[in-house]
Design an enzyme around this catalytic site. Sequence first.
Site, PDB file in Angstrom:
ATOM      1  N   LYS A 102     -17.274  30.461  39.511  1.00 37.18           N
ATOM      2  CA  LYS A 102     -17.481  29.626  40.378  1.00 37.18           C
ATOM      3  C   LYS A 102     -15.853  29.107  41.060  1.00 37.18           C
ATOM      4  CE  LYS A 102     -19.653  25.568  42.343  1.00 37.18           C
ATOM      5  NZ  LYS A 102     -20.329  24.016  42.058  1.00 37.18           N
ATOM      6  N   GLY A 163     -21.897  15.305  44.089  1.00 34.67           N
ATOM      7  CA  GLY A 163     -22.057  14.034  43.903  1.00 34.67           C
ATOM      8  C   GLY A 163     -22.935  12.696  44.100  1.00 34.67           C
ATOM      9  N   ALA A 189     -24.082  21.407  45.181  1.00 31.42           N
ATOM     10  CA  ALA A 189     -23.450  19.414  45.711  1.00 31.42           C
ATOM     11  C   ALA A 189     -24.661  18.543  46.439  1.00 31.42           C
ATOM     12  CB  ALA A 189     -22.327  19.195  46.527  1.00 31.42           C
ATOM     13  N   GLY A 190     -24.889  17.816  45.677  1.00 36.31           N
ATOM     14  CA  GLY A 190     -25.350  16.876  46.607  1.00 36.31           C
ATOM     15  C   GLY A 190     -26.617  16.348  46.773  1.00 36.31           C
ATOM     16  N   ASN A 211     -26.053  19.143  39.026  1.00 36.27           N
ATOM     17  CA  ASN A 211     -25.198  18.854  38.044  1.00 36.27           C
ATOM     18  C   ASN A 211     -24.863  17.354  37.828  1.00 36.27           C
ATOM     19  OD1 ASN A 211     -22.049  18.416  36.093  1.00 36.27           O
ATOM     20  ND2 ASN A 211     -24.291  17.965  35.442  1.00 36.27           N
ATOM     21  N   SER A 212     -24.879  16.556  38.467  1.00 35.84           N
ATOM     22  CA  SER A 212     -24.999  14.893  38.653  1.00 35.84           C
ATOM     23  C   SER A 212     -26.675  14.407  39.235  1.00 35.84           C
ATOM     24  CB  SER A 212     -24.628  14.288  40.059  1.00 35.84           C
ATOM     25  OG  SER A 212     -22.652  14.677  39.572  1.00 35.84           O
TER      26      SER A 212
END
Length: 259
Positions: A102, A163, A189-190, A211-212
């Site tokens: 990635k 994040g 993301a987001g 992830n976050s």
Amino acid sequence: MIDIPLVIAKKTYNSRLLVGSGKYKDLNETKLATDMAEADIITVAIRRTNIGQNVNEPNLLDIISPNKYTILPNTAGCYNAKDAIRTCQLARELLGGHNLIKLEILGDKKTLYPNIVETLSAAKTLVDNGFDVMVYTSDDPIVAKELENIGCVAIMPLASLIGSGQGITNPTQIKLIKEHATVPVLIDAGIGCASDAAKAMELGCDGVLMNSAIANANNPILMASAMKNAIIAGRESFLSGRMMKKSYASASSPMVDLI
């Protein structure tokens, strides 16, 4: 609509949820959340996570086995093409010739927005060197198509800042990217909650990486389960085809032959 499997670099995956391995309080929580998510692909920040570089430190691969999961090394923390390419080469060495990576090149530390100029440069070099590149990018459909033309195997536009948990701030752009792509499009993301993940799938995306949203939840293991189910629900909703929106009410029951 008939579903088609998720295929990335000629490999078929059962789960459309991809998860990160960072930000958990310890490796045990990482394992529990990862198992609950039932993801096939686990992304790993090579510059921040030990997968064999440091023999005296805990190795993530001891709990996230490459025999069970597809390990997706990423270049998080890189701000230029040179560092990103070097990181990918290190990942290939550590994982015995592994080519799926990635690519993530950041523009600045405040927004973590992708540096598109460096990303395009690195993507071309990596593809030319035999890497299968899944690429983090902006929600610009022109840039996304150029990355596909270079040879990237998956396009990964951000939903919002890394994040941030803001969800999908520009769904129209995401739909445009998907409409013009011939490779998988995965949100990266987001994402902040399960409804964000479901929305991404309802837009037609092929998958979601997060992830976050899981690791920073009050209960990461339960959130991993929620995200797993949201991805499934969102995909089924997309395949079903939602009803048309109307300006006025429409009764569910017939208005003839009333008592």
